[in-house]
Motif scaffolding. Structure first.
Motif, PDB file in Angstrom:
ATOM      1  N   ASP A 374       0.816  -1.216   0.000  1.00  0.00           N
ATOM      2  CA  ASP A 374       0.000   0.000   0.000  1.00  0.00           C
ATOM      3  C   ASP A 374       0.851   1.268   0.000  1.00  0.00           C
ATOM      4  O   ASP A 374       0.548   2.243  -0.681  1.00  0.00           O
ATOM      5  CB  ASP A 374      -0.952   0.009   1.212  1.00  0.00           C
ATOM      6  N   LEU A 375       1.916   1.241   0.784  1.00  0.00           N
ATOM      7  CA  LEU A 375       2.824   2.392   0.855  1.00  0.00           C
ATOM      8  C   LEU A 375       3.442   2.707  -0.498  1.00  0.00           C
ATOM      9  O   LEU A 375       3.438   3.851  -0.960  1.00  0.00           O
ATOM     10  CB  LEU A 375       3.978   2.092   1.830  1.00  0.00           C
ATOM     11  N   ILE A 376       3.981   1.672  -1.129  1.00  0.00           N
ATOM     12  CA  ILE A 376       4.715   1.880  -2.385  1.00  0.00           C
ATOM     13  C   ILE A 376       3.761   2.156  -3.549  1.00  0.00           C
ATOM     14  O   ILE A 376       4.061   2.934  -4.449  1.00  0.00           O
ATOM     15  CB  ILE A 376       5.623   0.664  -2.697  1.00  0.00           C
ATOM     16  N   GLU A 377       2.588   1.534  -3.510  1.00  0.00           N
ATOM     17  CA  GLU A 377       1.630   1.745  -4.603  1.00  0.00           C
ATOM     18  C   GLU A 377       0.769   2.994  -4.381  1.00  0.00           C
ATOM     19  O   GLU A 377      -0.167   3.269  -5.139  1.00  0.00           O
ATOM     20  CB  GLU A 377       0.749   0.500  -4.785  1.00  0.00           C
ATOM     21  N   GLY A 378       1.063   3.743  -3.301  1.00  0.00           N
ATOM     22  CA  GLY A 378       0.411   5.041  -3.115  1.00  0.00           C
ATOM     23  C   GLY A 378      -0.955   4.987  -2.449  1.00  0.00           C
ATOM     24  O   GLY A 378      -1.687   5.973  -2.451  1.00  0.00           O
ATOM     25  N   ASN A 379      -1.302   3.847  -1.877  1.00  0.00           N
ATOM     26  CA  ASN A 379      -2.611   3.753  -1.227  1.00  0.00           C
ATOM     27  C   ASN A 379      -2.575   4.042   0.273  1.00  0.00           C
ATOM     28  O   ASN A 379      -3.597   3.954   0.956  1.00  0.00           O
ATOM     29  CB  ASN A 379      -3.202   2.354  -1.431  1.00  0.00           C
ATOM     30  N   LEU A 380      -1.387   4.345   0.774  1.00  0.00           N
ATOM     31  CA  LEU A 380      -1.247   4.577   2.214  1.00  0.00           C
ATOM     32  C   LEU A 380      -0.119   5.583   2.421  1.00  0.00           C
ATOM     33  O   LEU A 380       0.924   5.512   1.759  1.00  0.00           O
ATOM     34  CB  LEU A 380      -0.904   3.239   2.902  1.00  0.00           C
ATOM     35  N   LYS A 381      -0.344   6.525   3.331  1.00  0.00           N
ATOM     36  CA  LYS A 381       0.701   7.508   3.607  1.00  0.00           C
ATOM     37  C   LYS A 381       1.581   7.030   4.760  1.00  0.00           C
ATOM     38  O   LYS A 381       1.087   6.411   5.703  1.00  0.00           O
ATOM     39  CB  LYS A 381       0.066   8.859   3.969  1.00  0.00           C
ATOM     40  N   ALA A 382       2.868   7.377   4.694  1.00  0.00           N
ATOM     41  CA  ALA A 382       3.809   6.935   5.734  1.00  0.00           C
ATOM     42  C   ALA A 382       3.344   7.353   7.118  1.00  0.00           C
ATOM     43  O   ALA A 382       3.462   6.596   8.085  1.00  0.00           O
ATOM     44  CB  ALA A 382       5.202   7.480   5.439  1.00  0.00           C
ATOM     45  N   LYS A 383       2.805   8.565   7.212  1.00  0.00           N
ATOM     46  CA  LYS A 383       2.409   9.066   8.535  1.00  0.00           C
ATOM     47  C   LYS A 383       1.280   8.230   9.158  1.00  0.00           C
ATOM     48  O   LYS A 383       1.074   8.247  10.367  1.00  0.00           O
ATOM     49  CB  LYS A 383       2.008  10.534   8.465  1.00  0.00           C
ATOM     50  N   ASP A 384       0.549   7.498   8.299  1.00  0.00           N
ATOM     51  CA  ASP A 384      -0.558   6.699   8.826  1.00  0.00           C
ATOM     52  C   ASP A 384      -0.152   5.280   9.227  1.00  0.00           C
ATOM     53  O   ASP A 384      -0.990   4.484   9.668  1.00  0.00           O
ATOM     54  CB  ASP A 384      -1.701   6.628   7.797  1.00  0.00           C
ATOM     55  N   ILE A 385       1.119   4.973   9.061  1.00  0.00           N
ATOM     56  CA  ILE A 385       1.585   3.625   9.383  1.00  0.00           C
ATOM     57  C   ILE A 385       1.253   3.208  10.826  1.00  0.00           C
ATOM     58  O   ILE A 385       0.693   2.124  11.056  1.00  0.00           O
ATOM     59  CB  ILE A 385       3.096   3.467   9.062  1.00  0.00           C
ATOM     60  N   PRO A 386       1.561   4.025  11.847  1.00  0.00           N
ATOM     61  CA  PRO A 386       1.291   3.551  13.213  1.00  0.00           C
ATOM     62  C   PRO A 386      -0.176   3.160  13.429  1.00  0.00           C
ATOM     63  O   PRO A 386      -0.460   2.082  13.964  1.00  0.00           O
ATOM     64  CB  PRO A 386       1.677   4.747  14.084  1.00  0.00           C
ATOM     65  N   SER A 387      -1.087   3.978  12.959  1.00  0.00           N
ATOM     66  CA  SER A 387      -2.509   3.662  13.215  1.00  0.00           C
ATOM     67  C   SER A 387      -2.953   2.442  12.396  1.00  0.00           C
ATOM     68  O   SER A 387      -3.663   1.570  12.896  1.00  0.00           O
ATOM     69  CB  SER A 387      -3.388   4.877  12.921  1.00  0.00           C
TER      70      SER A 387
END
Lengths: 504, 504
Positions: A374-387
């Motif tokens: 998701d991170l690499i394909e742009g579906n998730l932002k790094a800042k949202d990783i913890p949640s």
């Protein structure tokens, strides 16, 4: 005269590859020292050294000179088809194919980007260490964002027909696609959460051993497996790893975890598995050292070997019978070898991947794999990783980290920009199960072999059926060749069910 | 715009030197690993790595590109005399002078010879290890002859006006000549044999400490001296050494010798002295890292620093008073601090240089120095070393080795082709004595300072008066600058006489 000329281009290419290998192994030596000996304040200069080496290695691997050497050798090969054995010709062709493939990955990369990535890895690792210590993801976030951005840019520069994450995963798992991976993982995603429902979730009996005792037992384990002390050296590092620094120079690390008396022992078995794979590569027995064929074919095969020694050997009942007494002499308070087996095989849902049991391990990997895709394909932002991390742990494992250090900051991989690595661990479990089944069909039950201490027989089988192939077959083809069947998660699920049966 | 251009050539040269330094420090890291971690069978690949690095370092240090960078920077400097402080200009000029001097040493060397020497060093070291183990000089002889031949050839290619041995000694002791050396050493050659006649030659009281206890005491010692654990790391190796791997990365090794409870302790103090010198070099405080001025000026100054901490600090009476109790808690059976002082200062003629006391140490060096001068200048054949060695030990020390291992094979230096190094040790003793005299004049008696644990004050004096100069002054000029007097063996002889007085 033809033959002489033939030899020549091939040897020139070989000499070039050898110099590249010398530089690569120097890089590995610096990495080893960084993790086992370097004082903290040495980090910034070490980063300068590694950046410099990354730069010149990239130059070598993408140079016109290198391409010309490959082409000349390829051309020469074309004219020498009748003068060498079919097997040799095929091996040589495979080497050339792999070199061209790798060259094409490197050729379009901007050298500045390569240098930026090397620096971002160092900075990422440094900031991750601090963030983990302080359990504060925010410290790591800007460096993490930077390395994600750079690696996406890299994947676009490599510009093959794959998705970005697939491109980044290729060096770890050649020929992997998302759809193939999904097919293999889906049954586990469905079945493991059902299996863990059967667990009583009793806490492990608390006991521990002194660091000295643990060290002694690790040495005993390696002696039992037949380690050559003049070739394999053991040290300590924050994260256990195995690395090859030269054709006869293998290094392993382990670490002591307070309250986890099996941690260093299992890590030693795991890293031994990696090391014995490298020791069995064809680089040792013929001309392929510094050629692609002398290298490991993928990280999933690598992990299958380490997980085999950790889970199939050390966590077997026969092994508990053999080794229980040695633990007792070091002060282990478990009352018999059955309790010992239960303790080393303890199944319980937890937050930590490295200390996880065979059953829940897969869930840790599924979460990481999905997050990084998701991170690499742009579906998730790094800042949202913890949640997101915490959410998925609650969904799949039913527990939630109380802070980032025991949550999304627990692993080193992302800090060094290693995306595409995590699935290797779970693929390794799956491959190890399928291979073990085949091994038992051919040389008898593992429990019997271990009972009789026949490690040599096991190593020989692995060498002939797995290690010796180097990169001549990719993971998928190798599994098909050895087991006569495509890779499937069936064997791993069967193994998990039988383990639960024995344990509960 | 002038200033901008000015900055530019100087920065370009700096960038070039930094890359050279990166490669040099990588070489040092490989050397460190070779001696502290590498498994035995890794030796041959390590030798390939080191040979490769030696080759590219030589290429860099003798390239047209490098010469042009130096000339451009020199030219730029000429036109910028008014735009920078006199001190900066002088430092820059000194840097350029040293670079040109070093370039001239390298420029005429045949790259093949450089590669052959790198290989011969590896082979020499390997064969020496085996020869020493088997106490058989013949195993080492052919490799020894080869390295002597190659290094004589090297000295001829460098072709300055010096004798071959003087040429080889320059990197260790810049500007050294045989006649200067002879003037300094002659009084010792005459006086020490007379002094040792006063020794009663009683055997040392036999006692020992466990390796763990020795290790603890070494750590305690470094803590007492104020080591920064994040910057200085300690390990074990067959021969103790100190090495700098980066601007903030210092390494020290020691070793445990059975039956010699002070051996690891004294070695730690010795290597600490080397390390604190490197830590005080101007590379740490301003722009000279990777420039000549950021480096140690000579091995004799280096040894003066290590011998100072070993002999002036740790072998002092105040130190015995401070540290005796720590040895007692580790099981030392000596009855009081005076016995302790006697034990650590025990004076007795022996065959081993490294374990020798301050008094007889010089004789070990005189023998080695004379032998290697004869070897390189063609007055002695390599095959005759064992008999000559034994003969001179009998003449000067009155004892004779019973085999080559405890005789001419005891030291590593010649096996790696390091001719010209040995005198540094004795010069170090002499310099240390003369410097200590001056230090006491300026900051009070060492015994008092140690009694009060004022190591910081001592380090500061050394930093300001010795370390900070880097290579801006050679040994001779540095000693004159600090003490107002040419180097003389008088202070060392006075110190020896007073030690004998106290001891006997």
């Amino acid at each position: 005269m033809k033959t002489f000329l033939t030899q020549d281009h091939w040897s020139n290419l070989g000499a070039y590859l050898k110099e590249t290998q010398i530089l690569g192994s120097i890089q590995s030596t610096l990495y080893w020292d960084q993790n086992t000996g370097m004082p903290k304040k040495g980090a910034s200069w070490r980063s300068e050294q590694l950046t410099y080496l990354a730069k010149i290695l990239h130059e070598r691997n993408s140079s016109e000179e290198f391409l010309n050497l490959i082409k000349a050798a390829q051309n020469e090969l074309f004219f020498s088809e009748n003068s060498e054995s079919k097997e040799t010709i095929n091996s040589k062709k495979k080497n050339i194919d792999l070199l061209i493939k790798e060259f094409n990955r490197q050729k379009d990369l901007d050298p500045n980007l390569v240098e930026l990535i090397a620096k971002a890895k160092s900075k990422g690792y440094e900031s991750w260490q601090e963030a983990k210590k302080k359990s504060d993801f925010k410290i790591f976030l800007p460096y993490f964002e930077n390395i994600i951005k750079l690696r996406i840019e890299e994947s676009k520069q490599i510009s093959d027909n794959l998705k970005s994450w697939e491109t980044l995963a290729q060096p770890f798992e050649p020929d992997l696609t998302l759809s193939w991976l999904n097919n293999i993982f889906q049954p586990l995603k469905e079945n493991i959460p059902l299996l863990i429902k059967d667990l009583t979730n009793v806490d492990k009996q608390k006991w521990d051993l002194s660091p000295q005792s643990q060290q002694k037992l690790c040495t005993k384990l390696l002696d039992e497996f037949g380690r050559d002390q003049d070739m394999v050296v053991v040290s300590k590092s924050p994260h256990p790893f195995s690395i090859t620094l030269g054709p006869n120079d293998y290094r392993i690390t382990t670490r002591i975890v307070e309250g986890e008396p099996f941690s260093s022992f299992l890590a030693t078995a795991h890293e031994w598995g990696h090391s014995i794979y490298e020791q069995g590569l064809p680089s040792q027995t013929h001309q392929w050292f510094s050629w692609p064929l002398g290298q490991a074919t993928s990280m999933s095969i690598h992990e299958s070997q380490s997980l085999f020694w950790e889970n199939r050997i050390v966590k077997s009942k026969s092994f508990s019978k053999r080794f229980y007494k040695h633990f007792v002499s070091e002060g282990c308070s478990l009352s018999n070898d059955i309790e010992f087996w239960k303790s080393i095989n303890h199944l319980k849902v937890g937050l930590n991947r490295v200390e996880a049991d065979e059953l829940t391990y897969g869930l840790h990997i599924l979460i990481r794999t999905e997050l990084e895709i998701d991170l690499i394909e742009g579906n998730l932002k790094a800042k949202d990783i913890p949640s997101e991390w915490n959410k998925r742990y609650e969904q799949l494992l039913g527990i939630k980290p109380s802070n980032d250090a025991e949550g999304c900051l627990q692993d080193v991989h992302w800090s060094e920009g290693a995306f595409g690595y995590f699935p290797s661990y779970l693929l390794g479990h799956i491959i190890s199960a399928q291979i073990s089944y085949q091994m038992e069909k051919e040389i008898g039950s593992l429990e019997n072999l271990i009972e009789n201490g026949e490690y040599k027989k096991i190593i020989l089988w692995l060498k002939n059926n797995i290690h010796n192939y180097g990169r001549s077959l990719n993971s998928m083809d190798l599994v098909r060749k050895v087991t006569g069947q495509d890779l499937t998660s069936d064997y791993f699920l069967t193994h998990l069910r039988s383990k639960i049966n024995d344990f509960c």
